[in-house]
Write an enzyme that holds these catalytic residues in place. Structure first.
Site, PDB file in Angstrom:
ATOM      1  N   HIS A 109      56.031  33.992  75.341  1.00 50.72           N
ATOM      2  CA  HIS A 109      55.271  35.229  75.535  1.00 50.72           C
ATOM      3  C   HIS A 109      55.597  35.723  76.943  1.00 50.72           C
ATOM      4  CE1 HIS A 109      52.595  32.882  72.792  1.00 50.72           C
ATOM      5  NE2 HIS A 109      52.289  34.036  72.256  1.00 50.72           N
ATOM      6  N   ASP A 112      53.846  33.831  79.572  1.00 52.94           N
ATOM      7  CA  ASP A 112      54.154  32.400  79.743  1.00 52.94           C
ATOM      8  C   ASP A 112      55.222  32.284  80.825  1.00 52.94           C
ATOM      9  OD1 ASP A 112      52.690  31.916  77.409  1.00 52.94           O
ATOM     10  OD2 ASP A 112      54.493  31.884  76.148  1.00 52.94           O
ATOM     11  N   HIS A 279      48.918  28.100  59.734  1.00 52.09           N
ATOM     12  CA  HIS A 279      48.290  29.370  59.374  1.00 52.09           C
ATOM     13  C   HIS A 279      48.214  29.505  57.858  1.00 52.09           C
ATOM     14  CE1 HIS A 279      49.586  31.327  63.463  1.00 52.09           C
ATOM     15  NE2 HIS A 279      48.909  30.199  63.604  1.00 52.09           N
ATOM     16  N   ASP A 304      57.266  28.958  62.172  1.00 52.92           N
ATOM     17  CA  ASP A 304      56.609  28.204  63.239  1.00 52.92           C
ATOM     18  C   ASP A 304      56.247  26.851  62.654  1.00 52.92           C
ATOM     19  OD1 ASP A 304      56.905  30.018  65.233  1.00 52.92           O
ATOM     20  OD2 ASP A 304      54.773  30.405  65.552  1.00 52.92           O
ATOM     21  N   ASP A 315      43.198  25.664  63.595  1.00 55.67           N
ATOM     22  CA  ASP A 315      44.630  25.628  63.878  1.00 55.67           C
ATOM     23  C   ASP A 315      44.886  24.481  64.856  1.00 55.67           C
ATOM     24  OD1 ASP A 315      47.223  26.575  63.822  1.00 55.67           O
ATOM     25  OD2 ASP A 315      46.873  28.277  65.140  1.00 55.67           O
ATOM     26  N   ASP A 347      55.834  25.487  67.195  1.00 50.57           N
ATOM     27  CA  ASP A 347      54.587  26.038  67.732  1.00 50.57           C
ATOM     28  C   ASP A 347      53.536  24.947  67.549  1.00 50.57           C
ATOM     29  OD1 ASP A 347      52.561  27.535  68.674  1.00 50.57           O
ATOM     30  OD2 ASP A 347      52.772  29.197  67.272  1.00 50.57           O
TER      31      ASP A 347
HETATM   32  C1  XLS Z   1      48.721  31.273  67.350  1.00 50.25           C
HETATM   33  C2  XLS Z   1      50.100  31.683  67.106  1.00 50.25           C
HETATM   34  C3  XLS Z   1      50.911  32.034  68.350  1.00 50.25           C
HETATM   35  C4  XLS Z   1      52.138  32.809  67.970  1.00 50.25           C
HETATM   36  C5  XLS Z   1      52.774  33.539  69.114  1.00 50.25           C
HETATM   37  O1  XLS Z   1      48.024  30.764  66.489  1.00 50.25           O
HETATM   38  O2  XLS Z   1      50.737  30.696  66.344  1.00 50.25           O
HETATM   39  O3  XLS Z   1      51.227  30.878  69.055  1.00 50.25           O
HETATM   40  O4  XLS Z   1      53.103  32.004  67.377  1.00 50.25           O
HETATM   41  O5  XLS Z   1      51.944  34.515  69.648  1.00 50.25           O
HETATM   42 NI    NI Z   2      52.739  30.607  65.901  1.00 52.09          NI
HETATM   43 NI    NI Z   3      49.171  29.063  65.384  1.00 51.81          NI
END
Ligand code: XLS
Ligand code: NI
Ligand code: NI
Length: 446
Positions: A109, A112, A279, A304, A315, A347
């Site tokens: 990001h 980051d 997710h 991810d 999550d 991720d």
């Molecule tokens: C959060 C998301 C985030 C995205 C990037 O739950 O997974 O990390 O991958 O903004």
């Molecule tokens: Ni993500």
């Molecule tokens: Ni996530």
């Protein structure tokens, strides 16, 4: 090997480039399955898997949770008192880690990589400075950027959303970050650009005009696309679905919801999906379900790679170690002919209780081995086992005669009625799920 950069401090002393040693090895700091150059079918493992390390979980967040602060002492966060100096040493640490691990890609990001600032000029100056340094590091190491993104969810100004905020001033402010993050992605040769709509959603319908917010969202995405294309970005824009957390309801709920949204607004040519395992499970699906939905719409762009926890409803972003998950995912990826220009981005975060620098290596090694094994098993299932034949045989009645006429749109409902009358009660045909499950285990345990 110490550090790849002259003059830089070494942040992971005592750990060298992670070697491949095979399943017989007991060395925790070695790969057992991931062998970058090993061919699986017509591509190497590295070409199939396109691994990426994410900046935020590994180098920014030190383990804080809603009940307490971070538990890890990141040496790169204590170097110097200036935010920019800390960002520079974080960059050195990150590239040292990427290189020692041997992954080809990373993701970040905007904030980051560079320190955030309310003042736009300062934010832009910081980001440009860090992008310049990252470019040098990429050149020196051969590392590539899988995707960039803008963090439109941490700053309090985004508490009611970014592109879907009811206040136009916030929508416009979000564009500052998106524009800069797209520029950074282009400058660094990023192959994709991600939108994860963390606060694009609502907490209560009582105060929300959902229809209007979604129209704003589509407009904003179209503007970002037009800007990106004019700035020379040729890769995919990716939407990352998630049903909730932080918001009670998020608009990019799951793959099916986002697919409908993209087609409705004519965005499906430029936007694909970045599917995250945890997710998918939060939205009540399995990981491979959401991958398959995305793939069937021609929208599976990237992944991810992480895993949730069967008992927790949030999550947890654990590293992927479940082989059923990785086999299921790689079946979808192989069937669609690969993931490029997307990849497998970890991720994922080490547990709050995992406080050694080495834990970060162990976590990634485990995830890479799990996906390498998933790739081998999925490839063998598709290339050598009867899986594909069994599956297509289930549909054989549509390959000829009346079934084929039905598929081609040549029969009416009255025709089906007449055919059923002539044929009598259909014979029962077992779905044989257990036979398929045993086949998968047979290949997994080989
Ligand atoms: C959060 C998301 C985030 C995205 C990037 O739950 O997974 O990390 O991958 O903004
Ligand atoms: Ni993500
Ligand atoms: Ni996530």
């Amino acid at each position: 090997m110490s550090t790849p950069f002259k003059g830089a401090r070494e942040f992971f002393p005592g750990i060298d480039r992670i070697p491949f040693e095979g399943v017989g090895s007991d060395n925790p700091l070695a790969f057992k399955h991931y062998h970058a150059d090993r061919k699986v079918g017509d591509k190497t493992m590295a070409e199939h898997l396109r691994f990426a390390v994410c900046y935020w979980h590994s180098f920014v967040n030190a383990g804080h949770d809603p009940f307490g602060p971070g538990t890890r002492n990141y040496p790169w966060d204590t170097v110097g008192e200036h935010a920019l100096a800390r960002a520079e040493s974080k960059l050195d640490a990150a590239f040292e880690f990427f290189t020692k691990l041997g992954v080809p890609y990373y993701c970040f990001h905007d904030i980051d990589l560079a320190p955030d600032a309310d003042d736009v000029a300062t934010y832009e100056k910081n980001l440009k400075h860090m992008v310049g340094l990252a470019k040098e590091r990429q050149k020196a190491t051969g590392m590539k950027l899988l995707w960039g993104t803008a963090n439109l969810f941490s700053h309090p100004r985004y508490m009611n959303g970014a592109a879907t905020n009811p206040d136009f001033a916030v929508v416009a402010r979000a564009a500052v970050q998106v524009r800069n993050a797209i520029d950074a992605t282009v400058e660094l040769g990023g192959e994709n650009y991600v939108f994860w709509g963390g606060r694009e959603g609502y907490a209560s319908l009582l105060n929300t005009d959902m229809k209007r917010e979604l129209e704003h969202f589509a407009r904003f995405l179209a503007l970002a696309r037009d800007y990106g294309r004019s700035a020379g970005f040729k890769g995919n824009f990716l939407i990352e679905p998630k049903p909730m957390e932080p918001m009670k309801h998020q608009y990019d709920f799951d793959a099916a919801t986002v697919a409908g949204f993209l087609f409705r607004h004519g965005l499906e040519k430029d936007f694909k999906l970045n599917i995250e395992a945890n997710h998918a499970t939060l939205s009540g699906h399995t990981f491979d379900h959401d991958l398959q939905v995305a793939s069937d719409h021609g929208l599976l762009g990237s992944i991810d790679a992480n895993r949730g926890n069967a008992q927790n409803g949030w999550d947890t972003d654990q590293f992927p170690t479940d082989l059923y998950d990785t086999v299921g995912a790689m079946l979808v990826v192989l069937r669609q002919g690969g993931l490029a220009p997307g990849g497998l981005n970890f991720d994922a975060k080490v547990r709050r209780e995992s406080t050694d620098a080495e834990d970060l290596f162990l976590a990634h090694i485990g995830g890479m081995d799990a996906f390498a094994r998933g790739l081998e098993v999925a490839h063998a299932l598709l290339a050598k086992s009867p899986l594909e034949t069994w599956r297509s045989e289930r549909y054989a009645s549509f390959d000829a005669g009346a079934g084929r006429d039905f598929e081609r749109g040549r029969l009416s409902l009255a025709d089906l009625h007449a055919l059923a009358l002539a044929a009598g009660e259909p014979a029962r045909r077992s779905g044989r799920q257990e036979r398929y499950e045993n086949l998968l285990n047979q290949y997994l345990m080989r």
